[in-house]
Design a protein around this motif. Structure first.
Motif, short mmCIF file in Angstrom:
data_model
loop_
_atom_site.label_atom_id
_atom_site.label_comp_id
_atom_site.label_asym_id
_atom_site.label_seq_id
_atom_site.Cartn_x
_atom_site.Cartn_y
_atom_site.Cartn_z
N GLY A 76 0.81 -1.22 0.00
CA GLY A 76 0.00 0.00 0.00
C GLY A 76 0.84 1.27 0.00
O GLY A 76 0.31 2.35 -0.28
N MET A 133 -8.38 2.75 -5.54
CA MET A 133 -8.00 1.34 -5.62
C MET A 133 -9.26 0.49 -5.77
O MET A 133 -10.36 0.94 -5.45
N SER A 156 -11.35 -2.47 -4.40
CA SER A 156 -11.43 -3.12 -3.10
C SER A 156 -12.78 -3.79 -2.92
O SER A 156 -13.77 -3.42 -3.56
N ARG A 157 -12.83 -4.78 -2.05
CA ARG A 157 -14.10 -5.46 -1.74
C ARG A 157 -15.04 -4.51 -1.01
O ARG A 157 -14.61 -3.68 -0.20
N ASN A 170 -14.79 -4.31 2.81
CA ASN A 170 -13.74 -3.51 3.45
C ASN A 170 -14.21 -2.11 3.79
O ASN A 170 -13.74 -1.51 4.76
N LEU A 190 -10.59 4.12 3.70
CA LEU A 190 -10.64 3.54 2.36
C LEU A 190 -11.57 4.34 1.46
O LEU A 190 -11.25 4.60 0.29
N PRO A 212 -12.62 4.49 -3.79
CA PRO A 212 -12.29 3.20 -4.40
C PRO A 212 -13.37 2.70 -5.36
O PRO A 212 -14.52 3.15 -5.32
N LEU A 259 -15.52 -0.28 -5.69
CA LEU A 259 -15.93 -1.34 -4.78
C LEU A 259 -16.50 -2.54 -5.54
O LEU A 259 -17.28 -2.37 -6.47
#
Length: 526
Positions: free
Chosen positions: A142, A153, A155-156, A159, A169, A174, A176
């Motif tokens: 990171g 980014m 990301s799930r 998160n 985050l 992000p 998602l």
């Protein structure tokens, strides 16, 4: 002093006996090597213990403090914004919060003991809307996000729900990904394309194209997601000269206990896809991966994230972990296989290979699994799987064998014909006696005992067509055996004189191992 005496002793021994080593010398050498090893362990363990007492709690407190300081700015940045953004965060909120969050990000990695060396120039959003970073080996990667100016980014979605961390985050805007949404993959690709082609309105996107953590010894196959938009992108290289940087929790603690950890982040020149690469993201991904591997001085491999999942699954099944490495992506493209099917086949492979050493299947394990004796027909079937003819089957050969050799023969028509062959009295059911008779003829083993195999197929004393079909479809390796008898009959009929050949060939079940010669003469007389 210890090292000096050890060196003098070795010099004396070598000069007196030249290169002649007797049992006494070996004993003395072993003792000294043990002392050296013990001395190293004591020193290393004491260093880790001492630094752990001092550095670990201090660094943990500093990281917690920085996270708490960053949270209000992240909350301010994302206030009144939906979880899945439809528009980028702009205006005064981004101008105030972004520099502060970037500074705190640098401070957090510095407090953890990371000394960062940056090479190259960070491209602007107009020059390269996407960053691709590799190799991906730890969550410390990171740091590339911090050095690159806090790009978005992938990301799930889960998160973003984590207290405190989720808010930080979300401040990165992000992309998602939802596990419960069946269209998640398509929606993620569409979102990346939308942001990458926005003309700089959205922040740049940072992607780790390997899709999983590796040991940094090579670059695995890049997933095409970051390359689908067909826009210029900038590769980021990550190097860790320190050996104790790892995703494993225990080694992370050791990393925290080191006085410092060196990291090199190199921004390579922007890569612009040509027209062919714009229409073929896999080609674009391959070229970029080769450039990054060459700069890192490491090889590339065709293994993928799915291969890593299979490797882990193989370990859970007590198979050698390399048994799961089958280059899933390459095989799945050619054979049109999916992950669930491959994972199921790994389970079946583990059942066969559980009794073998080294996790490979030999002819004995193959015969035991099929509950059949080793015969010429079984050896021929085994040879179809054993593609490199080394006398054993690995998981890759097993997958290819099932997909290429068995499935095409395991069609509805073939299963129907095979059932008719076994159903001697044509009453719609196969008895154990009928089943044994035909398999004895197919395998050429008059005293064959197939009661165990029959019990696996039958729910009772006989087998219906639906039971036979269900078993044949679930166990395609039997397809070749079930149809061997039909092949033998076909070869026999076409070997007869033209006037003796019947018109269309239908399933005949009049032949048994005991009267094979008699049946042949009967057909000739007919």
């Amino acid at each position: 002093m210890f090292n000096s005496s050890f060196g003098e002793h070795m010099n004396t021994k070598l000069s007196s006996s030249m290169f002649l080593v007797d049992s006494q010398n070996i004993k003395i050498l072993s003792i000294h090597l043990f002392h050296l090893f013990f001395f190293f362990c004591i020193n290393f363990g004491f260093q880790i213990f001492l630094l752990g007492i001092i550095l670990l709690p201090i660094r943990a407190l500093l990281v917690a403090l920085i996270v708490l300081l960053a949270w209000p700015f992240a909350a301010l940045s994302t206030a009144c914004c939906p979880e899945k953004l439809t528009h980028p965060i702009t205006g005064w909120r981004r101008k105030i919060t972004q520099p502060v969050l970037k500074f705190l990000g640098h401070a957090m990695f510095f407090s953890m003991g990371f000394i960062v060396t940056v090479k190259g120039k960070v491209a602007s959003p107009m020059e390269a809307p996407i960053f691709v970073a590799a190799p991906h080996s730890t969550f410390f990667d990171g740091i590339a996000c911090v050095v690159a100016g806090l790009p978005s980014m992938v990301s799930r979605n889960e998160n973003a729900q984590v207290p405190l961390i989720g808010r930080l985050l979300r401040a990165l805007q992000p992309v998602l990904v939802s596990r419960v949404d069946p269209d998640s993959r398509k929606n993620t690709i569409n979102e990346i394309v939308r942001r990458a082609t926005s003309g700089g309105q959205w922040p740049q996107i940072l992607v780790f194209p390997e899709g999983t953590c590796t040991n940094r010894s090579c670059l695995i196959t890049f997933k095409p997601g970051a390359f689908i938009p067909g826009v210029p992108l900038q590769p980021i290289l990550l190097r860790y000269p320190n050996p104790l940087v790892s995703i494993v929790f225990q080694l992370c603690m050791l990393t925290f206990c080191q006085p410092f950890t060196k990291v090199e982040v190199e921004f390579m020149p922007v890569q612009v896809p040509n027209e062919e690469e714009k229409s073929d993201p896999v080609l674009f991904a391959g070229r970029v991966r080769n450039l990054m591997a060459e700069a890192l001085g490491i090889p590339v491999t065709d293994h993928t994230y799915e291969d890593c999942r299979l490797m882990i699954s193989a370990g859970q099944l007590t198979l050698p972990m390399e048994a799961g490495l089958v280059e899933f992506t390459k095989i799945s493209r050619k054979l049109k296989l999916d992950w669930d099917g491959i994972r199921k086949q790994l389970d079946e492979y583990a059942i066969i290979a559980s009794s073998s050493k080294g996790g490979r299947i030999g002819i004995e394990e193959f015969a035991e699994y099929l509950k059949l004796p080793v015969s010429d027909v079984l050896r021929q079937l085994f040879a179809l799987f054993d593609r490199n003819h080394d006398g054993s089957i690995d998981f890759r050969e097993y997958v290819i064998g099932l997909a290429v050799l068995c499935n095409p023969a395991n069609t509805e028509d073939i299963i129907q014909v095979a059932f008719k062959l076994f159903d001697v009295d044509e009453d719609g059911y196969i008895t154990e006696e009928e089943f044994t008779t035909i398999l004895q003829a197919a395998l050429g083993v008059p005293d064959l005992d197939v009661s165990g195999l029959f019990r696996e197929i039958a729910q009772g004393d006989s087998v219906s067509y639906e039971e036979f079909k269900s078993f044949a479809l679930k166990h395609p390796e039997y397809a070749k055996i079930f149809t061997t008898y039909l092949d033998l009959q076909t070869c026999h009929v076409f070997s007869l004189p033209n006037e003796a050949q019947p018109a269309p060939l239908v399933a005949s079940n009049k032949v048994s191992p005991e009267n094979r010669d008699e049946s042949t003469s009967d057909k000739k007389d007919d």
